[in-house]
Design a protein around this motif. Structure first.
Motif, PDB file in Angstrom:
ATOM      1  N   VAL A  42       0.873  -1.180   0.000  1.00 19.46           N
ATOM      2  CA  VAL A  42       0.000   0.000   0.000  1.00 19.46           C
ATOM      3  C   VAL A  42       0.912   1.233   0.000  1.00 19.46           C
ATOM      4  O   VAL A  42       1.762   1.379   0.875  1.00 19.46           O
ATOM      5  CB  VAL A  42      -0.929   0.017   1.228  1.00 19.46           C
ATOM      6  N   CYS A  43       0.735   2.121  -0.998  1.00 19.95           N
ATOM      7  CA  CYS A  43       1.522   3.364  -1.094  1.00 19.95           C
ATOM      8  C   CYS A  43       0.571   4.556  -1.208  1.00 19.95           C
ATOM      9  O   CYS A  43      -0.358   4.526  -2.024  1.00 19.95           O
ATOM     10  CB  CYS A  43       2.434   3.322  -2.316  1.00 19.95           C
ATOM     11  N   ILE A  44       0.784   5.517  -0.383  1.00 18.68           N
ATOM     12  CA  ILE A  44      -0.057   6.726  -0.451  1.00 18.68           C
ATOM     13  C   ILE A  44       0.829   7.942  -0.719  1.00 18.68           C
ATOM     14  O   ILE A  44       2.019   7.953  -0.386  1.00 18.68           O
ATOM     15  CB  ILE A  44      -0.862   6.919   0.854  1.00 18.68           C
ATOM     16  N   GLU A  45       0.229   8.950  -1.356  1.00 17.13           N
ATOM     17  CA  GLU A  45       0.979  10.170  -1.675  1.00 17.13           C
ATOM     18  C   GLU A  45       1.463  10.852  -0.409  1.00 17.13           C
ATOM     19  O   GLU A  45       0.759  10.909   0.597  1.00 17.13           O
ATOM     20  CB  GLU A  45       0.093  11.158  -2.445  1.00 17.13           C
ATOM     21  N   ILE A  46       2.660  11.358  -0.488  1.00 18.11           N
ATOM     22  CA  ILE A  46       3.168  12.188   0.602  1.00 18.11           C
ATOM     23  C   ILE A  46       2.642  13.604   0.395  1.00 18.11           C
ATOM     24  O   ILE A  46       2.793  14.185  -0.678  1.00 18.11           O
ATOM     25  CB  ILE A  46       4.715  12.199   0.612  1.00 18.11           C
ATOM     26  N   ASN A  47       1.985  14.142   1.413  1.00 18.83           N
ATOM     27  CA  ASN A  47       1.503  15.536   1.361  1.00 18.83           C
ATOM     28  C   ASN A  47       2.472  16.386   2.166  1.00 18.83           C
ATOM     29  O   ASN A  47       2.438  16.396   3.395  1.00 18.83           O
ATOM     30  CB  ASN A  47       0.095  15.640   1.942  1.00 18.83           C
ATOM     31  N   PRO A  48       3.337  17.146   1.487  1.00 23.10           N
ATOM     32  CA  PRO A  48       4.353  17.924   2.212  1.00 23.10           C
ATOM     33  C   PRO A  48       3.757  19.024   3.073  1.00 23.10           C
ATOM     34  O   PRO A  48       4.412  19.535   3.979  1.00 23.10           O
ATOM     35  CB  PRO A  48       5.228  18.493   1.090  1.00 23.10           C
ATOM     36  N   CYS A  49       2.502  19.403   2.786  1.00 22.81           N
ATOM     37  CA  CYS A  49       1.876  20.489   3.541  1.00 22.81           C
ATOM     38  C   CYS A  49       1.546  20.085   4.974  1.00 22.81           C
ATOM     39  O   CYS A  49       1.287  20.945   5.819  1.00 22.81           O
ATOM     40  CB  CYS A  49       0.595  20.950   2.834  1.00 22.81           C
ATOM     41  N   LEU A  50       1.556  18.789   5.237  1.00 25.76           N
ATOM     42  CA  LEU A  50       1.194  18.316   6.572  1.00 25.76           C
ATOM     43  C   LEU A  50       2.316  18.502   7.573  1.00 25.76           C
ATOM     44  O   LEU A  50       2.097  18.393   8.778  1.00 25.76           O
ATOM     45  CB  LEU A  50       0.790  16.833   6.510  1.00 25.76           C
ATOM     46  N   GLU A  51       3.500  18.775   7.097  1.00 28.14           N
ATOM     47  CA  GLU A  51       4.638  18.953   8.000  1.00 28.14           C
ATOM     48  C   GLU A  51       5.287  20.307   7.751  1.00 28.14           C
ATOM     49  O   GLU A  51       5.684  20.634   6.635  1.00 28.14           O
ATOM     50  CB  GLU A  51       5.665  17.842   7.781  1.00 28.14           C
ATOM     51  N   ASN A  52       5.332  21.124   8.816  1.00 27.11           N
ATOM     52  CA  ASN A  52       5.991  22.433   8.762  1.00 27.11           C
ATOM     53  C   ASN A  52       5.424  23.316   7.644  1.00 27.11           C
ATOM     54  O   ASN A  52       6.149  24.082   7.021  1.00 27.11           O
ATOM     55  CB  ASN A  52       7.508  22.248   8.594  1.00 27.11           C
ATOM     56  N   ASN A  53       4.112  23.151   7.397  1.00 27.52           N
ATOM     57  CA  ASN A  53       3.419  23.933   6.369  1.00 27.52           C
ATOM     58  C   ASN A  53       4.114  23.842   5.016  1.00 27.52           C
ATOM     59  O   ASN A  53       4.102  24.778   4.212  1.00 27.52           O
ATOM     60  CB  ASN A  53       3.292  25.402   6.793  1.00 27.52           C
TER      61      ASN A  53
END
Length: 258
Positions: A42-53
């Motif tokens: 199972v691979c999900i997209e990394i959302n960079p906005c979730l960490e340190n904006n």
């Protein structure tokens, strides 16, 4: 015998967003593609906005555009590239939309207050000075102002209160009697006949009275009928209630003659 390729069918059971890598015959490992996270199954997209904006400025909005990809946009009221945003003072441009006679104060993001300066009244967006100053700011009454200036009549620049009946500029310009009054030296008397002291009478106030005394000393007769306010049975009030700090201006369509 041939080695079994565990990745040959259905990507080896790995996620469609993963790479299947052969290890030993019949075995494989699943590795999520760049921009994705997971166990490979199972691979999900990394959302960079979730960490340190997402590395954006704290006054910016982070918007994900793809796997582990994002853009930064400064919030309303700020300018910059999104990584660095600086506050835009609303008051720095066009006095924040306030009157030229008002003080603009930034309060919060995208907010400001407008306060009329000393010796002016209004809501901050529109500020009025004394009625002598206001005459010049309106094309309907500016000619009356120039006549007062020419004769150095400054009665209505005082503390007041005053009520002023001003013939429209086009009337003063077109009435042939004006030049005669100026030549004979009686123009000052005519002008003062349009001024009332000791009272700031709004339109509604005028509808309830029949006579008032001008600064010239002669009375002005007032009649009100069919929503029309008429002075001396001749001059109609066409614009009313321009309130200043020391009185009120009403515009009339005829010259009052004492």
């Amino acid at each position: 015998c041939s080695a079994i390729d565990a990745c040959e069918t259905s990507n080896g059971g790995c996620s469609a967003k993963a790479e299947c890598k052969r290890t030993t015959p019949g075995n494989r490992v699943c590795v999520c593609n760049a921009g994705y996270t997971g166990d490979g199954i199972v691979c999900i997209e990394i959302n960079p906005c979730l960490e340190n904006n997402g590395g954006c400025d704290r006054n910016a909005e982070c918007t994900q555009t793809g796997p582990n990809q994002a853009v930064c946009n400064c919030l309303k009221g700020y300018s910059g590239d999104g990584k660095r945003c600086t506050y835009i003072s609303l008051c720095s441009q066009n006095n924040g939309g306030c009157s030229e006679f008002a003080i603009c104060n930034d309060t919060e993001q995208t907010e400001r207050t407008c306060t009329c300066k000393h010796n002016y009244i209004g809501d901050g967006f529109k500020c009025r000075g004394n009625i002598f100053q206001e005459l010049l700011r309106d094309s309907n009454t500016s000619r009356f102002y120039f006549h007062l200036e020419a004769l150095s009549i400054r009665d209505i620049a005082g503390p007041g209160p005053f009520t002023l009946f001003v013939p429209r500029t086009d009337i003063l310009n077109s009435d042939p009697r004006v030049k005669d009054w100026v030549a004979r030296g009686t123009m000052a008397q005519v002008l003062r006949y349009h001024m009332v002291g000791c009272a700031s009478l709004l339109y509604n106030d005028l509808t309830t009275i029949t006579n008032i005394t001008s600064l010239h000393g002669d009375p002005i007769h007032i009649s009100y009928s069919q929503n029309s306010l008429v002075l001396n049975n001749k001059a109609e009030v066409v614009l009313s209630d321009a309130v200043g700090t020391n009185g009120v201006i009403h515009v009339i369509n005829q010259i009052l003659v004492p």
